[in-house]
Design a protein around this motif. Sequence first.
Motif, PDB file in Angstrom:
ATOM      1  N   TYR A   1       2.487   5.595   4.164  1.00  0.00           N
ATOM      2  CA  TYR A   1       1.037   5.791   4.232  1.00  0.00           C
ATOM      3  C   TYR A   1       0.766   7.274   4.206  1.00  0.00           C
ATOM      4  O   TYR A   1       1.688   8.096   4.336  1.00  0.00           O
TER       5      TYR A   1
ATOM      6  N   GLY B   1       0.798  -1.227   0.000  1.00  0.00           N
ATOM      7  CA  GLY B   1       0.000   0.000   0.000  1.00  0.00           C
ATOM      8  C   GLY B   1       0.822   1.263   0.000  1.00  0.00           C
ATOM      9  O   GLY B   1       0.281   2.355  -0.179  1.00  0.00           O
TER      10      GLY B   1
ATOM     11  N   PRO C   1      -3.547   1.938   2.618  1.00  0.00           N
ATOM     12  CA  PRO C   1      -2.796   2.334   1.424  1.00  0.00           C
ATOM     13  C   PRO C   1      -2.699   3.852   1.307  1.00  0.00           C
ATOM     14  O   PRO C   1      -3.578   4.590   1.776  1.00  0.00           O
TER      15      PRO C   1
END
Length: 200
Positions: A77, A15, A85
């Motif tokens: 992130y 992510g 994600p």
Amino acid sequence: MASLQSMMQAHLPEGGVAIPYGRNTHIEVVDVATGQVWMSVQPVTRVESDRLKSGLDDSLQVVGIGTASMDAALFRYSPEGDGEPVRERDIGGRRFINVALPGEPRIHAGGMMQMAVNKAHVVGFEAGRALTIMRLPDGDFVEIVGSPLHDNELPLPDGARLQKIVLREPWVLELPTPTIAFFCNCSGLRSFQGPVILPI
């Protein structure tokens, strides 16, 4: 010796988003309603950035256009999104990711701006690089945006001094969350961020 790219890959979670390798120029815009900052993933030229700026609606404003001083970067992130994600959106036909949520700025004498920035930013530098470090009584700050060609024009905060270091090996560091960032738009955008623990 491990390569910088393999070292960076070890810090990239599922992510997360890696930025194209190299010291490239990117544009950042802020969502006026939320204060969230979005950065172009792919590098942009000055012509492309001017075209993008002219097409923005009132909900977005350009934060700045800067050339990365690091050789590699990734975002684990988006702000306040640990474990999720990185957030993405299309702006002007380009892929942007949500990279930062800045706090209130403080302006030092001389004009350098300081703020706490909520972000999850990992940066990497190749072996042999000469880096400019801004040293303050409360820590060391590495140059993240800009070029050291005009160090003598920097309006340093009180108690700050510059130091050059040369890397013997690749250096990968996770900037703290939040990161303390110093900005100056003098001979191009410059930014020092940290505090960091120097490798040498």
